[in-house]
Design an enzyme around this catalytic site. Sequence first.
Site: not given
Length: 389
Positions: A39, A137, A171, A230, A271, A318-320
């Site tokens: 997953k 859950r 689980h 699993r 920043y 930063c973002m990039d």
Amino acid sequence: MESTLRRTWAEIDLDALAHNYQVLCGRMGPASRFLGVVKADAYGHGAVEISRTLAELGAACLAVSNIEEAQELREAGVDLPILLLGITPADQTARLLACRVTQTVWSEEAARAFSREAERLGGRLKVHIKLDTGMSRLGFPCDEKQFARSREAILRVCGLPGLEAEGIFTHFAVSDETDGESREYTLLQHRRFVRMIQALEERGVRFPLRHCANSGAVVGYSRFGHDLFRPGIITYGIGHQARELGLRPVMTLKTVIGAIRELPAGASVSYGRTFRTVRDSRVGVLPIGYADGLSRALSNRWRVWTPCGFAPILGRVCMDMCMVDLTGLPQAAQGDEVEVYGPHNSVNDAAQLAGTIAYELTCAVSRRVPRIYYRGGREVSRELLLRGV
């Protein structure tokens, strides 16, 4: 590697995956078979290639979270049985049948809805019954107060038309914790699991597949193997328990030194001006940021591994991009590969600094980061997940 890919990329070591598979299977013994949890794009490693490799290794089946993940595997030609662990609306039953997916059933209401749809479509949907033994859950409650009610509900579910109750599972909540209270709770969960299975068998219902051993249970409770086990994150050699078993990290996240700046003492970096140089400094700019999956929580905390040594991150991610201190590494050069996470620079340590778990950091490696797959030290395939690439 083409220069267009030499920005930020993840190297996936399929030999490490095979090693981990063999270690885990050896620990659980031949009576329990491997259910590969793929997953969340195989915890960020690339579900298609990981699933193909697990199939080659002999895994019994795979587990995903949603129908889209299952459909991706089927369209890629992955033919192993697939268990869908999450919630699926009953109006998606046609897709479940078309993809040959086994659906988790967590309540009688949900089971009846799947039964109606499967009958209407003229199909027969395989299901695994989810027991809630203490995770709170999803699942049929198995605590002492609700045990009898759940047993009767499960018996009714197993008699519904259009459904084939192939498996039953639960689980664990704290199987990866070693303190006394957590161990007692895990043992309680397992007792509830076994008690419900036995109660159903006494009423003539037996499931071909029973499973409960997640990563923590594989390490601490290998006797809980049943028919399937699993393992999740430890399959990928990640998490503190993976070290105990000698498992190898499958992912190495890399980038390059894209540029080098000479900054005077007192210069602010990134920043918010959260870092200021205290000396004349040599600063590397790396083309990786939080949009690639490098957590902003690692700002001013983490480091990258270069061929010349470790370089700490300066200022906010930063973002990039992010910046690192190369002042003490005069031989570090533009174009050098650096390791963000991997064998020299454990993602487990990064997670601890970020106040999270390693799962989150590998799952966060974004779709714009190419996955390059290696076997025997040679590239065997690659995935570029951006649309149209």
